[in-house]
Design an enzyme around this catalytic site. Structure first.
Site, PDB file in Angstrom:
ATOM      1  N   TYR A  85       4.597   1.978  -4.543  1.00  0.00           N
ATOM      2  CA  TYR A  85       5.841   2.714  -4.288  1.00  0.00           C
ATOM      3  C   TYR A  85       6.410   3.130  -5.639  1.00  0.00           C
ATOM      4  O   TYR A  85       7.150   2.407  -6.285  1.00  0.00           O
ATOM      5  CB  TYR A  85       6.842   1.854  -3.501  1.00  0.00           C
ATOM      6  CG  TYR A  85       8.163   2.537  -3.255  1.00  0.00           C
ATOM      7  CD1 TYR A  85       8.205   3.844  -2.786  1.00  0.00           C
ATOM      8  CD2 TYR A  85       9.360   1.895  -3.500  1.00  0.00           C
ATOM      9  CE1 TYR A  85       9.422   4.485  -2.578  1.00  0.00           C
ATOM     10  CE2 TYR A  85      10.574   2.523  -3.289  1.00  0.00           C
ATOM     11  CZ  TYR A  85      10.588   3.824  -2.825  1.00  0.00           C
ATOM     12  OH  TYR A  85      11.788   4.461  -2.628  1.00  0.00           O
ATOM     13  N   ASP A 126       3.229   5.680  -1.588  1.00  0.00           N
ATOM     14  CA  ASP A 126       4.211   6.726  -1.842  1.00  0.00           C
ATOM     15  C   ASP A 126       4.325   6.904  -3.358  1.00  0.00           C
ATOM     16  O   ASP A 126       4.953   6.091  -4.030  1.00  0.00           O
ATOM     17  CB  ASP A 126       5.557   6.324  -1.229  1.00  0.00           C
ATOM     18  CG  ASP A 126       6.641   7.363  -1.471  1.00  0.00           C
ATOM     19  OD1 ASP A 126       6.355   8.385  -2.126  1.00  0.00           O
ATOM     20  OD2 ASP A 126       7.776   7.140  -1.018  1.00  0.00           O
ATOM     21  N   HIS A 158       9.422   9.646   6.291  1.00  0.00           N
ATOM     22  CA  HIS A 158       7.995   9.868   6.042  1.00  0.00           C
ATOM     23  C   HIS A 158       7.225   9.713   7.358  1.00  0.00           C
ATOM     24  O   HIS A 158       7.629   8.927   8.221  1.00  0.00           O
ATOM     25  CB  HIS A 158       7.429   8.832   5.076  1.00  0.00           C
ATOM     26  CG  HIS A 158       7.964   8.921   3.675  1.00  0.00           C
ATOM     27  ND1 HIS A 158       7.197   9.306   2.605  1.00  0.00           N
ATOM     28  CD2 HIS A 158       9.196   8.657   3.176  1.00  0.00           C
ATOM     29  CE1 HIS A 158       7.930   9.269   1.499  1.00  0.00           C
ATOM     30  NE2 HIS A 158       9.149   8.882   1.816  1.00  0.00           N
TER      31      HIS A 158
END
Length: 255
Positions: free
Chosen positions: A105, A146, A247
């Site tokens: 992330y 991500d 998302h």
DNA sequence: ATGGCCATGACACATGGA
């Protein structure tokens, strides 16, 4: 086998969405980001009941990453090396199905310019150094999650609007490109070389309805995995569910 | 140029997200 990544944007608030999607998509391995839950509030029991072992690195209110697997899962690292001051939960690495999985992330980095953008640049630099070591081991490795980067203009619904955005700044796109040069394959872009693929739609301004999306979630595959890549996609419809994350889940299948 | 939406924290709005 199927590997997926899903920025869940609050694991507890969105547990019904996660469980419904797991049942439907049946991935073997899942990387989750933005748990937004402290270490002791991860819903491991409900996830176990759904058929998945899990490891996670939580944090109060923000960030947080987890890896779920239908197989045994062994945690090998949490956090990217190189900054002992960094307390944000943004990386966890495991071995499962005899593969190394790094769940990422990456920092958002906005606003640009500023300290948050500098943190993002440094974090990316540390990630690249760690990725280089993993690459040198010549193992089946995936760095999934991500990345908070739209790698090219094809990955943004309106690129000209994003030139000074930390997700699209040239420094960050260059960092991504240089990471790939180590030998990683961007799985979704390799499968779909010419078309827009989005994994994120903002809650604001009816972005999903207008398909005003961004491609932020990526699968980076080491050569041993890249040669087994079969297909991939985005479960876009999940973004349209009640109480959806901003998302959508993305996935690949390998032999 | 601004604000629109959503989750969390410990209760009212501040903060972060992208």
């Amino acid at each position: 086998m199927k590997i997926a990544t899903f920025n869940i944007n609050g694991i507890n608030g969105r547990l019904p969405v996660l469980l419904k999607w797991l049942k439907e998509a049946k991935p073997d391995i899942v990387c989750l980001q933005e748990l937004k839950a402290p270490e002791d509030r991860f819903p491991a029991a409900a996830i176990k009941k759904a058929g998945y072992n899990s490891i996670w690195h939580g944090q109060k209110a923000w960030n947080g990453v987890a890896i779920l697997s239908k197989d045994e899962i062994k945690e090998v690292r949490r956090g990217i090396p190189g900054d002992s001051e960094d307390v944000q939960s943004r990386y966890i690495e495991a071995i499962t199905f005899q593969k190394v999985i790094g769940c990422i992330y990456l920092p958002n980095g906005n606003p640009y310019p500023g300290p948050k953008f500098e943190y993002k640049r440094k974090w990316f630099k540390r990630l690249a150094a760690h990725a280089k070591k993993l690459m040198a081991m010549e193992l089946p490795v995936m760095l999934v999650g991500d990345y908070n980067v739209m790698p090219t203009e094809l990955d943004v619904y309106k690129p000209e609007k994003y030139l000074d955005n930390a997700l699209f700044r040239k420094e960050i796109r260059t960092a991504y490109k240089n990471l790939l040069k180590q030998g990683w394959t961007d799985a979704l872009r390799t499968l779909y070389p010419d078309e827009p693929i989005y994994t994120f739609w903002d809650y604001l301004r009816n972005a999903y309805g207008r398909d005003a999306g961004l491609r932020l979630d990526h699968f980076l595959l080491s050569p041993l995995i890249a040669e087994t890549l079969k297909k991939g996609g985005v479960d876009k419809h999940v973004r349209g569910w009640e109480k959806a994350s901003d998302h959508a889940p993305a996935w690949i299948e390998i032999k």
